[in-house]
Design a protein around this motif. Structure first.
Motif, short mmCIF file in Angstrom:
data_model
loop_
_atom_site.label_atom_id
_atom_site.label_comp_id
_atom_site.label_asym_id
_atom_site.label_seq_id
_atom_site.Cartn_x
_atom_site.Cartn_y
_atom_site.Cartn_z
N THR A 30 52.79 -8.27 141.21
CA THR A 30 53.28 -9.62 141.45
C THR A 30 53.59 -9.78 142.94
OG1 THR A 30 54.21 -9.72 139.23
CG2 THR A 30 55.06 -11.30 140.82
N GLY A 31 53.11 -10.88 143.51
CA GLY A 31 53.35 -11.15 144.92
C GLY A 31 52.30 -10.57 145.85
N LEU A 32 51.26 -9.95 145.29
CA LEU A 32 50.20 -9.34 146.10
C LEU A 32 48.85 -9.93 145.71
CD1 LEU A 32 49.52 -7.09 148.19
CD2 LEU A 32 49.12 -5.60 146.22
N ARG A 33 48.06 -10.28 146.72
CA ARG A 33 46.73 -10.84 146.48
C ARG A 33 45.73 -10.01 147.28
NH1 ARG A 33 47.91 -16.42 146.98
NH2 ARG A 33 48.40 -16.35 144.77
N CYS A 34 44.51 -9.88 146.77
CA CYS A 34 43.48 -9.05 147.40
C CYS A 34 42.14 -9.76 147.29
CB CYS A 34 43.44 -7.70 146.69
SG CYS A 34 42.13 -6.62 147.24
N VAL A 35 41.33 -9.61 148.34
CA VAL A 35 39.96 -10.13 148.34
C VAL A 35 39.05 -8.95 148.68
CG1 VAL A 35 38.35 -11.77 149.40
CG2 VAL A 35 40.77 -12.38 149.16
N ALA A 36 38.00 -8.75 147.87
CA ALA A 36 37.12 -7.59 148.05
C ALA A 36 35.65 -8.01 147.96
CB ALA A 36 37.41 -6.54 146.98
N ALA A 37 34.81 -7.24 148.67
CA ALA A 37 33.36 -7.47 148.63
C ALA A 37 32.67 -6.11 148.53
CB ALA A 37 32.89 -8.21 149.87
N PRO A 38 31.50 -6.08 147.87
CA PRO A 38 30.80 -4.81 147.69
C PRO A 38 30.07 -4.34 148.94
CG PRO A 38 29.51 -6.58 146.75
CD PRO A 38 30.81 -7.19 147.21
N SER A 51 38.18 -4.28 151.15
CA SER A 51 39.10 -5.33 150.71
C SER A 51 40.20 -5.57 151.73
CB SER A 51 39.72 -4.96 149.36
OG SER A 51 40.57 -3.83 149.50
N VAL A 52 40.84 -6.71 151.57
CA VAL A 52 42.02 -7.08 152.34
C VAL A 52 43.09 -7.46 151.33
CG1 VAL A 52 42.99 -8.81 153.89
CG2 VAL A 52 40.71 -7.89 154.33
N SER A 53 44.26 -6.88 151.50
CA SER A 53 45.40 -7.20 150.63
C SER A 53 46.53 -7.74 151.47
CB SER A 53 45.89 -5.95 149.90
OG SER A 53 44.89 -5.42 149.08
N ALA A 54 47.28 -8.67 150.90
CA ALA A 54 48.41 -9.25 151.61
C ALA A 54 49.36 -9.87 150.60
CB ALA A 54 47.93 -10.33 152.60
N PRO A 55 50.61 -10.04 151.01
CA PRO A 55 51.54 -10.76 150.14
C PRO A 55 51.01 -12.18 149.91
CG PRO A 55 52.70 -9.71 151.96
CD PRO A 55 51.24 -9.59 152.25
N THR A 56 51.28 -12.72 148.76
CA THR A 56 50.79 -14.06 148.42
C THR A 56 51.27 -15.13 149.41
OG1 THR A 56 52.60 -14.31 146.85
CG2 THR A 56 50.48 -13.58 145.97
N VAL A 57 52.43 -14.93 149.99
CA VAL A 57 52.92 -15.92 150.96
C VAL A 57 52.09 -15.91 152.24
CG1 VAL A 57 55.27 -15.95 150.07
CG2 VAL A 57 54.69 -14.36 151.90
N ARG A 58 51.43 -14.78 152.54
CA ARG A 58 50.58 -14.69 153.73
C ARG A 58 49.11 -14.92 153.41
NH1 ARG A 58 51.69 -10.20 157.76
NH2 ARG A 58 50.51 -11.70 158.97
N LEU A 59 48.77 -14.85 152.12
CA LEU A 59 47.39 -15.10 151.70
C LEU A 59 47.40 -16.09 150.53
CD1 LEU A 59 44.38 -14.49 151.93
CD2 LEU A 59 44.74 -12.44 150.55
N PRO A 60 47.70 -17.35 150.85
CA PRO A 60 47.70 -18.37 149.80
C PRO A 60 46.27 -18.66 149.33
CG PRO A 60 48.09 -19.38 151.93
CD PRO A 60 48.06 -17.90 152.16
N MET A 61 46.16 -19.24 148.17
CA MET A 61 44.84 -19.50 147.57
C MET A 61 43.95 -20.34 148.47
SD MET A 61 44.65 -17.73 144.87
CE MET A 61 43.17 -18.37 144.09
#
Length: 85
Positions: A30-38, A51-61
């Motif tokens: 909870t509170g963590l978001r990640c974007v990944a590519a192959p 991938s890049v991971s960040a807190p949801t407040v720093r990586l909003p949708m």
């Protein structure tokens, strides 16, 4: 937030294949978001991911697509160095 419904999971997998990147939207933490590519090898097979991971407040949708483009660019660069065409 883990996807547990098989139909929803299949829809998400189709989206990932179409878009070329995946999003972990607070599924692992909870509170963590990640974007990944192959990353692909010389046989055009997926062999890793970046991938890049960040807190949801720093990586909003609303920033996902922009970050995804950068992650995909980096994944493509690595793939090319591994012989991917």
């Amino acid at each position: 937030h883990t996807i547990t419904d098989p139909e929803e999971l299949y829809r998400e997998l189709r989206r990932v294949r179409t878009c070329g990147y995946a999003v972990d939207n607070e599924e692992i933490e909870t509170g963590l978001r990640c974007v990944a590519a192959p990353i692909f090898n010389h046989l055009n097979q997926p062999m890793a991911a970046i991938s890049v991971s960040a807190p949801t407040v720093r990586l909003p949708m609303d920033k996902i697509e922009s970050v995804a483009k950068d992650v995909q660019f980096c994944a493509h660069q690595v793939s090319q160095r591994l012989g991917y065409k």
